[in-house]
Design an enzyme around this catalytic site. Structure first.
Site, PDB file in Angstrom:
ATOM      1  N   ASP A  12       0.767  -0.996   0.147  1.00  0.00           N
ATOM      2  CA  ASP A  12      -0.051  -0.070  -0.078  1.00  0.00           C
ATOM      3  C   ASP A  12       0.840   1.247  -0.185  1.00  0.00           C
ATOM      4  OD1 ASP A  12      -2.301   1.518   0.074  1.00  0.00           O
ATOM      5  OD2 ASP A  12      -2.849   0.970   2.138  1.00  0.00           O
ATOM      6  N   ASN A  60     -10.159  -3.075  -7.479  1.00  0.00           N
ATOM      7  CA  ASN A  60      -9.209  -2.258  -8.144  1.00  0.00           C
ATOM      8  C   ASN A  60      -9.590  -1.785  -9.352  1.00  0.00           C
ATOM      9  OD1 ASN A  60      -5.982  -3.347  -6.340  1.00  0.00           O
ATOM     10  ND2 ASN A  60      -7.593  -1.595  -5.599  1.00  0.00           N
TER      11      ASN A  60
END
Length: 226
Positions: A12, A60
């Site tokens: 991340d 995503n």
């Protein structure tokens, strides 16, 4: 000292790093790929057998198309330029997730898996278009279709990670403390480390500190240590 066979990563912070340092989320993803390569090299030295990188989740697809296109461009280039290096260094690559990509990308992914399937120095899992809830749901559907009794032992045979030991450690960078639908079944007894640094800033020294901390943890798996 605890045995360390498998480390999973939620990488991340690439986009945030890119905006902060290059004013471009895409360049953050490019820099993050360099961190992946460094972590792989370090893990080989540490004789860690398995690494799993969460590269692209089933959620995503909600991101801007330009960013998605760039991510897949990076992946295609990586597969084209690094496959011979993987073969030379005895690295196995496996894809976790549903291969619902372009014909070119699916071909490259299948080729990489096929060419490295017998390698054994280190096993790299790349989670792409991966969602743990989908993985578990598909495993249950497969059990029902084959009329196999549903229990934990049988279900694990139909997960993407069949034959792979569960992660000993999960590391999530980016100062976010959640699992984000990643390996929910497999992480049931993993030691979880949330790292404040963004993924491109995460170094092998940071990784080593986590390994040292992990080695000092008493892992009871539900029992009581005397």
């Amino acid at each position: 000292m605890n045995p360390l066979k498998h480390v999973a990563f939620i990488m991340d912070g690439n986009g945030r790093w890119g905006l902060k340092n290059k004013n471009s989320r895409n360049l953050g993803h490019k820099q993050g790929l360099k961190t992946v390569e460094e972590i792989i090299k370090f893990s080989i030295k540490k004789k860690i057998n398995y690494l799993t990188f969460f590269a692209f989740s089933s959620e995503n697809w909600k991101r801007p198309k330009t960013e998605i296109d760039y991510l897949f461009k990076l992946l295609k280039n990586f597969l084209k330029t690094k496959i011979n290096e993987f073969i030379k260094n005895d690295i196995k690559l496996k894809i976790l997730g549903e291969k619902k990509f372009s014909k070119e990308l699916n071909s490259l992914l299948n080729r990489a898996e096929k060419k490295t399937k017998n390698n054994c120095k280190i096993h790299i899992n790349l989670a792409i278009n991966y969602g743990s809830k989908i993985e578990i749901t598909n495993a249950i559907k497969a059990l029902n279709k084959k009329k196999i009794k549903i229990n934990p032992h049988n279900l694990e045979k139909f997960l993407y990670t069949k034959g792979i030991p569960d992660p000993d450690i999960l590391i999530r960078t980016g100062n976010t403390k959640r699992l984000s639908n990643f390996l929910l079944w497999q992480l049931s007894y993993s030691e979880i480390f949330f790292e404040k640094k963004l993924w491109p800033d995460f170094k092998t020294t940071d990784f080593n500190k986590i390994i040292v901390e992990y080695n000092n943890i008493k892992r009871n798996y539900g029992s009581i240590t005397k």
